[in-house]
Design a protein around this motif. Structure first.
Motif, mmCIF file in Angstrom:
data_model
loop_
_atom_site.group_PDB
_atom_site.id
_atom_site.type_symbol
_atom_site.label_atom_id
_atom_site.label_comp_id
_atom_site.label_asym_id
_atom_site.label_seq_id
_atom_site.Cartn_x
_atom_site.Cartn_y
_atom_site.Cartn_z
ATOM 1 N N TYR A 1 0.797 -1.283 0.102
ATOM 2 C CA TYR A 1 -0.221 -0.078 0.088
ATOM 3 C C TYR A 1 0.879 1.271 -0.139
ATOM 4 O O TYR A 1 0.343 2.503 -0.268
ATOM 5 C CB TYR A 1 -0.943 0.155 1.052
ATOM 6 C CG TYR A 1 -2.215 -0.779 0.976
ATOM 7 C CD1 TYR A 1 -2.727 -1.150 -0.173
ATOM 8 C CD2 TYR A 1 -2.946 -1.235 2.271
ATOM 9 C CE1 TYR A 1 -3.954 -1.865 -0.216
ATOM 10 C CE2 TYR A 1 -4.011 -1.980 1.972
ATOM 11 C CZ TYR A 1 -4.505 -2.319 0.486
ATOM 12 O OH TYR A 1 -5.713 -3.273 0.589
ATOM 13 N N LYS A 2 2.229 1.150 0.377
ATOM 14 C CA LYS A 2 3.022 2.537 0.445
ATOM 15 C C LYS A 2 3.397 2.827 -0.994
ATOM 16 O O LYS A 2 3.802 3.816 -1.104
ATOM 17 C CB LYS A 2 4.184 2.159 1.095
ATOM 18 C CG LYS A 2 3.742 2.035 2.691
ATOM 19 C CD LYS A 2 5.015 1.882 3.795
ATOM 20 C CE LYS A 2 4.637 1.925 5.060
ATOM 21 N NZ LYS A 2 5.517 2.223 6.035
ATOM 22 N N GLY A 3 3.436 1.764 -1.854
ATOM 23 C CA GLY A 3 3.616 2.345 -3.404
ATOM 24 C C GLY A 3 5.070 2.852 -3.678
ATOM 25 O O GLY A 3 5.268 3.708 -4.519
ATOM 26 N N GLY A 4 5.936 2.344 -2.792
ATOM 27 C CA GLY A 4 7.369 2.843 -3.186
ATOM 28 C C GLY A 4 7.910 1.811 -4.295
ATOM 29 O O GLY A 4 7.222 1.208 -5.224
ATOM 30 N N GLU A 5 9.361 1.820 -4.429
ATOM 31 C CA GLU A 5 10.099 0.981 -5.491
ATOM 32 C C GLU A 5 9.942 -0.425 -5.146
ATOM 33 O O GLU A 5 10.086 -1.318 -5.984
ATOM 34 C CB GLU A 5 11.463 1.446 -5.657
ATOM 35 C CG GLU A 5 11.540 3.062 -6.188
ATOM 36 C CD GLU A 5 13.067 3.421 -6.375
ATOM 37 O OE1 GLU A 5 13.720 2.497 -6.292
ATOM 38 O OE2 GLU A 5 13.225 4.589 -6.732
#
Length: 236
Positions: A185-189
């Motif tokens: 859910y954090k949508g990082g790399e």
């Protein structure tokens, strides 16, 4: 039967897509950009549909993001909670009425392309935290979908009584490229390995006895640490 899959690019909906594809159904896939923090999931959806040769549409509803505030997935000022889905703070990940919006949109698109069925991948683990994944909600939506047009559109939810581990086992049998799916859910790399959906994903692979190919951030706890703490994060 022509079937439209509500497809996020996540683990559950990808296994559903592969399952229906193996069954030989005439498939289309619909993803929705509602301004979610983890919009990178849409890239996964496009890639996987292209590999399977499945028609894929992305509906851009990003302008409604501010109308669905109060969730950490749509409000940038609310941090994504970390921990197991059974914890109270995970309710901050609930996007108001998300599935009704997605199902209504998918039903309209299904009617426009002559599909007789809309499928989505709600599973038993979702029920405790997401009210729009409950059987009661899906039953009501199925009735509404049958009444919204002179043509009939059915609602398919084959995983509704499955656990996440069951879905992982099915995906492994189907050869699903789990490493291409996106959950965090954090949508990082990389997957953070600490938010609710990351922990649920890791727990499911462990319970299913399937190697998890996901690359997690370096600071993520190990599976052994999570298992020893009953899949809860250790407070520091």
């Amino acid at each position: 039967m022509k079937t439209l899959v509500i497809y996020s690019g996540g683990l559950d909906s990808t296994v559903l897509l592969y399952d229906l594809h193996q069954a030989g159904l005439d498939l289309g896939a619909l993803s929705v950009n509602y301004g979610q923090r983890h919009g990178c999931e849409l890239k996964s959806a496009a890639t996987i549909c292209n590999e399977l040769g499945i028609s894929h549409k992305i509906a851009d509803l990003s302008s409604i993001q501010s109308l669905l505030s109060g969730s950490s997935l749509t409000s940038p000022d609310i941090a994504v909670a970390e921990g197991h889905y059974t914890e109270e703070n995970m309710k901050t990940t609930v996007v108001p009425n998300r599935n009704m919006i997605l199902l209504a949109l998918a039903t309209g698109h299904a009617l426009s392309i002559g599909a007789q069925q809309v499928a989505y991948a709600a599973h038993s683990g979702d029920h405790a935290i997401y009210p729009d994944c409950r059987n009661e909600f899906a039953d009501a939506m199925a009735q509404a979908m049958a009444l919204c047009d002179w043509k009939q559109v059915e609602l398919s939810r084959p995983f509704v009584d499955w656990t996440k581990a069951d879905i992982v086992r099915r995906g492994a049998a189907l050869g699903v490229p789990f490493e291409q799916t996106w959950s965090c859910y954090k949508g990082g790399e990389k997957h953070c390995g600490r938010c609710g959906t990351c922990i649920e994903r890791r727990e499911a692979f462990d319970l299913a006895g399937i190697d998890d190919p996901t690359i997690y951030e370096a600071h993520a706890p190990t599976v052994e640490e999570l298992r020893a703490n009953n899949w809860r994060l250790i407070s520091i």
